[in-house]
Write a protein that holds these residues in place. Structure first.
Motif, mmCIF file in Angstrom:
data_model
loop_
_atom_site.group_PDB
_atom_site.id
_atom_site.type_symbol
_atom_site.label_atom_id
_atom_site.label_comp_id
_atom_site.label_asym_id
_atom_site.label_seq_id
_atom_site.Cartn_x
_atom_site.Cartn_y
_atom_site.Cartn_z
ATOM 1 N N LEU A 58 0.828 -1.202 0.000
ATOM 2 C CA LEU A 58 0.000 0.000 0.000
ATOM 3 C C LEU A 58 0.865 1.256 0.000
ATOM 4 O O LEU A 58 0.593 2.209 -0.746
ATOM 5 C CB LEU A 58 -0.928 -0.007 1.211
ATOM 6 C CG LEU A 58 -1.876 1.176 1.341
ATOM 7 C CD1 LEU A 58 -2.828 1.236 0.155
ATOM 8 C CD2 LEU A 58 -2.639 1.094 2.646
ATOM 9 N N ALA A 59 1.925 1.271 0.798
ATOM 10 C CA ALA A 59 2.825 2.433 0.832
ATOM 11 C C ALA A 59 3.518 2.622 -0.511
ATOM 12 O O ALA A 59 3.694 3.757 -0.977
ATOM 13 C CB ALA A 59 3.856 2.260 1.945
ATOM 14 N N THR A 60 3.895 1.524 -1.160
ATOM 15 C CA THR A 60 4.540 1.616 -2.473
ATOM 16 C C THR A 60 3.587 2.200 -3.508
ATOM 17 O O THR A 60 3.977 3.023 -4.343
ATOM 18 C CB THR A 60 5.028 0.226 -2.920
ATOM 19 O OG1 THR A 60 5.930 -0.276 -1.928
ATOM 20 C CG2 THR A 60 5.723 0.282 -4.260
ATOM 21 N N VAL A 61 2.323 1.785 -3.456
ATOM 22 C CA VAL A 61 1.320 2.309 -4.394
ATOM 23 C C VAL A 61 1.103 3.799 -4.152
ATOM 24 O O VAL A 61 1.070 4.591 -5.100
ATOM 25 C CB VAL A 61 -0.004 1.529 -4.272
ATOM 26 C CG1 VAL A 61 -1.137 2.245 -4.981
ATOM 27 C CG2 VAL A 61 0.158 0.131 -4.831
ATOM 28 N N VAL A 62 0.980 4.201 -2.905
ATOM 29 C CA VAL A 62 0.748 5.613 -2.597
ATOM 30 C C VAL A 62 1.947 6.451 -3.051
ATOM 31 O O VAL A 62 1.779 7.518 -3.651
ATOM 32 C CB VAL A 62 0.466 5.810 -1.092
ATOM 33 C CG1 VAL A 62 0.475 7.273 -0.716
ATOM 34 C CG2 VAL A 62 -0.866 5.173 -0.732
ATOM 35 N N ARG A 63 3.160 5.967 -2.795
ATOM 36 C CA ARG A 63 4.348 6.697 -3.250
ATOM 37 C C ARG A 63 4.386 6.798 -4.770
ATOM 38 O O ARG A 63 4.730 7.835 -5.323
ATOM 39 C CB ARG A 63 5.612 5.994 -2.750
ATOM 40 C CG ARG A 63 5.892 6.221 -1.306
ATOM 41 C CD ARG A 63 7.211 5.608 -0.903
ATOM 42 N NE ARG A 63 7.397 5.747 0.515
ATOM 43 C CZ ARG A 63 7.650 4.740 1.339
ATOM 44 N NH1 ARG A 63 7.773 3.509 0.869
ATOM 45 N NH2 ARG A 63 7.797 4.954 2.624
ATOM 46 N N GLY A 64 4.034 5.710 -5.452
ATOM 47 C CA GLY A 64 4.023 5.727 -6.911
ATOM 48 C C GLY A 64 2.983 6.677 -7.472
ATOM 49 O O GLY A 64 3.235 7.381 -8.451
ATOM 50 N N LEU A 65 1.820 6.714 -6.861
ATOM 51 C CA LEU A 65 0.778 7.630 -7.327
ATOM 52 C C LEU A 65 1.173 9.086 -7.078
ATOM 53 O O LEU A 65 0.874 9.958 -7.905
ATOM 54 C CB LEU A 65 -0.545 7.312 -6.629
ATOM 55 C CG LEU A 65 -1.209 5.998 -7.040
ATOM 56 C CD1 LEU A 65 -2.404 5.702 -6.153
ATOM 57 C CD2 LEU A 65 -1.623 6.029 -8.497
ATOM 58 N N MET A 66 1.822 9.357 -5.966
ATOM 59 C CA MET A 66 2.258 10.723 -5.684
ATOM 60 C C MET A 66 3.410 11.142 -6.596
ATOM 61 O O MET A 66 3.551 12.319 -6.915
ATOM 62 C CB MET A 66 2.690 10.856 -4.216
ATOM 63 C CG MET A 66 1.565 10.619 -3.243
ATOM 64 S SD MET A 66 0.229 11.794 -3.399
ATOM 65 C CE MET A 66 0.933 13.191 -2.611
ATOM 66 N N ASP A 67 4.228 10.179 -7.002
ATOM 67 C CA ASP A 67 5.387 10.451 -7.854
ATOM 68 C C ASP A 67 5.009 10.510 -9.330
ATOM 69 O O ASP A 67 5.740 11.047 -10.145
ATOM 70 C CB ASP A 67 6.438 9.365 -7.614
ATOM 71 C CG ASP A 67 7.728 9.614 -8.348
ATOM 72 O OD1 ASP A 67 8.104 10.795 -8.485
ATOM 73 O OD2 ASP A 67 8.358 8.641 -8.778
ATOM 74 N N GLY A 68 3.872 9.938 -9.689
ATOM 75 C CA GLY A 68 3.445 9.924 -11.085
ATOM 76 C C GLY A 68 3.800 8.635 -11.806
ATOM 77 O O GLY A 68 3.503 8.473 -12.982
ATOM 78 N N SER A 69 4.434 7.711 -11.115
ATOM 79 C CA SER A 69 4.762 6.411 -11.706
ATOM 80 C C SER A 69 3.920 5.343 -11.011
ATOM 81 O O SER A 69 4.253 4.887 -9.931
ATOM 82 C CB SER A 69 6.254 6.105 -11.535
ATOM 83 O OG SER A 69 6.585 6.065 -10.170
ATOM 84 N N GLU A 74 1.842 -3.549 -8.178
ATOM 85 C CA GLU A 74 1.579 -3.264 -6.767
ATOM 86 C C GLU A 74 0.103 -2.933 -6.537
ATOM 87 O O GLU A 74 -0.462 -3.322 -5.520
ATOM 88 C CB GLU A 74 2.454 -2.092 -6.292
ATOM 89 C CG GLU A 74 3.920 -2.396 -6.246
ATOM 90 C CD GLU A 74 4.280 -3.401 -5.164
ATOM 91 O OE1 GLU A 74 3.633 -3.429 -4.104
ATOM 92 O OE2 GLU A 74 5.230 -4.161 -5.395
ATOM 93 N N ILE A 75 -0.501 -2.215 -7.480
ATOM 94 C CA ILE A 75 -1.934 -1.916 -7.349
ATOM 95 C C ILE A 75 -2.736 -3.208 -7.351
ATOM 96 O O ILE A 75 -3.658 -3.383 -6.555
ATOM 97 C CB ILE A 75 -2.405 -0.961 -8.473
ATOM 98 C CG1 ILE A 75 -1.798 0.418 -8.275
ATOM 99 C CG2 ILE A 75 -3.927 -0.866 -8.511
ATOM 100 C CD1 ILE A 75 -2.080 1.383 -9.396
#
Length: 101
Positions: A58-69, A74-75
């Protein structure tokens, strides 16, 4: 995880006991994840635990969404683990609620 807490509220007697048990569950899940520390710096056995921890994904997905990647794998993992948690704890909660007198 709300189904887990609802299930525990049907089993335990007081709100304080539910809060205490929920902290005992969430505290290790949070600290054995990639939220605070890069898993590469952890011992090998802990890296294996971090890889299957749903909080990590979940943290990886949130970081990716905030970063644009957006990490699509992971989703998918987060969605699958969410469905499994709802299926298991939702069913148990419904059974406990129906059998409660």
């Amino acid at each position: 995880l709300s189904w887990l807490w609802t299930m525990l509220s049907l089993i335990l007697r007081t709100p304080n006991s539910v809060a205490g048990v929920s902290m005992m569950v969430m505290f290790p899940l949070t600290f054995v994840s990639n939220i605070f520390v890069d898993p590469k710096t952890m011992p090998g056995w802990m890296q294996a635990v971090v890889e299957v921890n749903p909080i990590t994904h979940l943290a990886t997905v949130v970081r990716g969404l905030m970063d644009g990647s957006v990490p699509t794998g992971e989703i998918g993992w987060v969605l699958v683990s969410s469905v499994l948690l709802v299926a298991v704890f939702g069913l148990i909660t419904i059974v406990l609620y129906r059998n409660k007198k």
